[in-house]
Design an enzyme around this catalytic site. Structure first.
Site, PDB file in Angstrom:
ATOM      1  N   CYS A   1       0.816  -1.218   0.000  1.00  5.16           N
ATOM      2  CA  CYS A   1       0.000   0.000   0.000  1.00  5.16           C
ATOM      3  C   CYS A   1       0.851   1.269   0.000  1.00  5.16           C
ATOM      4  CB  CYS A   1      -0.970  -0.059   1.177  1.00  5.16           C
ATOM      5  SG  CYS A   1      -2.371   1.040   0.992  1.00  5.16           S
TER       6      CYS A   1
ATOM      7  N   HIS B   1      -3.833  -5.944   1.535  1.00  5.60           N
ATOM      8  CA  HIS B   1      -3.667  -6.115   2.972  1.00  5.60           C
ATOM      9  C   HIS B   1      -4.342  -7.430   3.349  1.00  5.60           C
ATOM     10  CE1 HIS B   1      -2.264  -2.038   3.952  1.00  5.60           C
ATOM     11  NE2 HIS B   1      -3.141  -1.578   3.090  1.00  5.60           N
TER      12      HIS B   1
END
Lengths: 439, 249
Positions: B105, B202
């Site tokens: 991310c 994630h």
């Protein structure tokens, strides 16, 4: 209370919708009635709050407990409107205030992102700020952003209003510093990982013990209210005391377990004092509270005795793991986790929780996201068994005998409470908007 | 995976893995420390001695590690971290000398040429040929990725939560193709450039995708003995089924 016709009609319509919702067994009707009322009268919240002396309580953890303790203290002075069903967004607040239209006092738990809206509408006498840490990142958003919004909301001058803020949490302190009048409380910080950077300038905060400071000048404020542990060596009674800003000590004997609840009581005592309740009177009222919406309560489920502990984010879980009875007393533990709308859809926070602390126990893993929990515990080296179902199914798997501690997040906890015949507070999956967001 | 294991021996007891977790307090908003826990546990299960180096915020990053992990973070943390990493130089040196990097991310955005944080255009570390900009709307939800066939891993499952999208330059390949979700924002997901891997997954990504964890470990340790992955595999399939229906796999 005199309300405009429009508000009264809106409440009437909302009340009817609430009744239908209850009849259809879709939740307890709190939220739908508030929603209908707000659609018909967008000013319903401020009209219902007008003329009352209100306290609002917000923060990632401890909202429900602190609001309940504060409500008990205020009740010594009169009737209190209190959203004890956990519906903590404007719809729920409208429903709560409409239920107790004549209560001159209000103790309202408020979902963190809604605090600015609610403060503007309710014009509370006291705003209580507990803590800010990662929670439901898919919905609530990031911590720093939330602190900015709080600060902007509290910087709007409101006469006769005071902020009661936890000085130990840098985000909370920074948000509260925007306000004119602040009572600072040392209410602790169980979780520091989200306050590594200065909320004012984003440099790294320097930390020594409870103190924090930054090169930009931001630092932990001088605290007026704190907890003092007296070992009783100097002839006084051993125990925990509230020390007020004048240096006087007041005995704090809670029925609720743990340091975290003493800290919740401390900040509730400080808030009650701003509303005219004497510290000893407030502390005595709080001492009588034995459970909070089923939390810490001993319940019977499928013929097994369970003690329910609620946790819903890394900070809350770290605290709850601490509240477990020792392995010798409680060798088996149930861990139940869901990721429904009210829980937040992303349970990756499981990896921020120190589940290694469960080593040496046998853990029954339940809830919608049991597969996520099982992987987490397996990599932590914890002995586990997956139960297909929730806490109720796990209870059936337990042998007869001793009390078993159950750790559950919000809707998993609520399902357990409902199965035990207690009052459920979560919206049902059918009503999927997260109306209640427990603290 | 023969080309990735050239010159490596299969792990034996006594082998060591230096696993570096970069600024976990700053870059760990979404449970990404789980990636470090998973890598360490899976290497130890193969008899490898693992040293986990957690680099405190803004402390020097060692350049001699084998495998580096960067997680996600909020805008302010991301900006502080990237400035410190640029000044320190340890991470770039490690990448240049062939260390394996996994960035998640905000970590991906930081490794690229530029990204946007707090409304400002911020220079990245330039370790990968990619640029990140704001997407029209934030991507939040389950993300399913068909990884590049060269990785030899089954469908990847994860959860994404990001406002930035990533455009690759000619030197960077994608990690895979988006099956469900947003990923980079244009149909591909993640980046791969040499031994540097970036992803918006994630979950944490390596907790849900054991094969991807072993792919990364394999780059350092060579061929790995299989582990009992009943639990992670159950999780991966359950998440895929939740998104794609019962045909997932």
């Amino acid at each position: 209370m005199r309300l405009p016709v429009r508000t009264r009609l809106a409440l009437l319509a909302g009340g009817m919708a609430g009744g239908l919702s209850r009849a259809a067994r879709r939740g307890n009707g709190t939220t739908i009635s508030g929603r209908v009322a707000l659609v018909l009268d967008p000013q319903a919240l401020s009209r219902l709050a007008r003329g009352r002396r209100s306290a609002v309580v917000s923060g990632t953890n401890g909202k429900t407990t602190t609001t309940r303790l504060l409500a008990e203290a205020l009740r010594t002075h009169g009737m209190v409107a209190h959203n004890d069903r956990g519906a903590n967004m404007p719809t729920g607040l409208v429903a709560c205030l409409a239920r107790d239209v004549d209560a001159p006092l209000a103790a309202l738990e408020v979902d963190e992102p809604w605090l600015p809206t609610v403060v503007a509408a309710v014009d509370p006498r006291v705003v209580v700020l507990l803590n800010l840490s990662r929670d439901q990142l898919d919905r609530v958003g990031e911590v720093a952003l939330l602190a900015h919004r709080w600060r902007a909301a509290l910087a709007v001058p409101r006469s006769g209003s005071v902020v009661v803020a936890n000085a130990d949490d840098p985000h909370v302190a920074w948000a509260a510093m925007g306000a004119d009048r602040v009572a600072w409380v040392a209410a602790g910080q169980a979780w520091r990982a989200d306050s590594v950077l200065c909320p004012a300038c984003s440099r790294l905060l320097a930390r020594v013990g409870q103190e924090y400071s930054c090169r930009c000048g931001f630092r932990r404020p001088q605290v007026g209210w704190r907890l003092v542990d007296d070992p009783g060596r100097d002839g006084g009674d051993a125990g925990t005391y509230v020390r007020d800003p004048d240096g006087r000590k007041h005995r704090l004997d809670l029925s609720l377990p743990g340091r975290v609840n003493q800290s919740n009581a401390l900040i509730a005592v400080a808030a009650a004092a701003q509303m005219g309740v004497a510290v000893d009177e407030a502390a005595a009222a709080m001492a009588r509270v034995r459970e909070i919406a089923g939390r810490y309560a001993r319940v019977d489920l499928a013929g097994r005795a369970l003690r329910l502990l609620l946790a819903k984010n890394p900070a809350g879980w770290a605290v709850a793991l601490d509240l477990l009875r020792p392995p010798a007393e409680c060798p088996t533990v149930v861990v139940a986790v869901n990721a429904r709308a009210a829980d937040g859809r992303d349970p990756s926070w499981l990896w921020d929780v120190p589940f290694e602390a469960l080593g040496g126990r046998h853990v029954l893993v339940a809830g919608d996201r049991r597969a996520d929990v099982a992987v987490r515990l397996a990599y932590a080296g914890v002995e586990l068994e997956i139960v297909d179902g929730g806490v109720a199914e796990a209870a059936r798997r337990l042998g007869p005998g001793s009390l078993v501690d159950v750790l559950a997040n919000y809707t998993a906890f609520d399902d357990a409470l409902a199965a035990a015949g207690g009052r459920g507070t979560a919206s049902t999956p059918a009503a999927s908007t997260p109306d209640a967001h427990h603290g | 995976m023969a080309e990735q294991t050239v010159g490596r021996l299969d792990p034996r007891p006594g082998d060591r893995l230096r696993l570096v977790s970069v600024y976990p307090e700053l870059l760990g908003t979404y449970g990404d420390r789980g990636n470090v826990l998973v890598l360490a546990a899976r290497a130890r299960a193969r008899g490898v001695e693992v040293e986990v180096v957690e680099v405190a915020p803004l402390a020097p990053v060692p350049s001699q590690g084998d495998l580096y992990v960067l997680g996600g973070g909020e805008d302010a943390a991301q900006s502080s971290a990237v400035a410190a990493l640029a000044e320190d130089g340890g991470l770039a040196a490690a990448a240049a000398s062939g260390a394996v990097l996994l960035a998640v991310c905000a970590g991906v955005q930081m490794l690229g040429e530029r990204f946007v944080a707090g409304g400002a255009d911020v220079p990245g570390l330039g370790i990968i040929d990619a640029t990140s900009t704001r997407m029209p709307r934030r991507a939040v939800g389950e993300l399913v990725v068909e990884a590049d066939p060269g990785l030899h891993v089954p469908l990847l499952s994860g959860y994404e939560n990001h406002g930035g999208g990533t455009t690759r330059g000619p030197l960077a390949e994608p990690l895979g193709r988006v099956v469900r979700g947003a990923g980079n924002g244009e149909g591909t997901e993640g980046v791969r450039q040499g031994r540097v891997y970036g992803t918006y997954l994630h979950g944490p990504v390596l907790a849900r995708n054991a094969a991807f964890a072993d792919h990364l470990l394999g780059l350092v340790l060579g061929t790995l003995a299989p582990l009992d992955d009943t639990l992670p595999e159950r999780l991966r399939r359950e998440r895929l089924t939740a998104v794609l229906g019962s045909a997932a796999g």
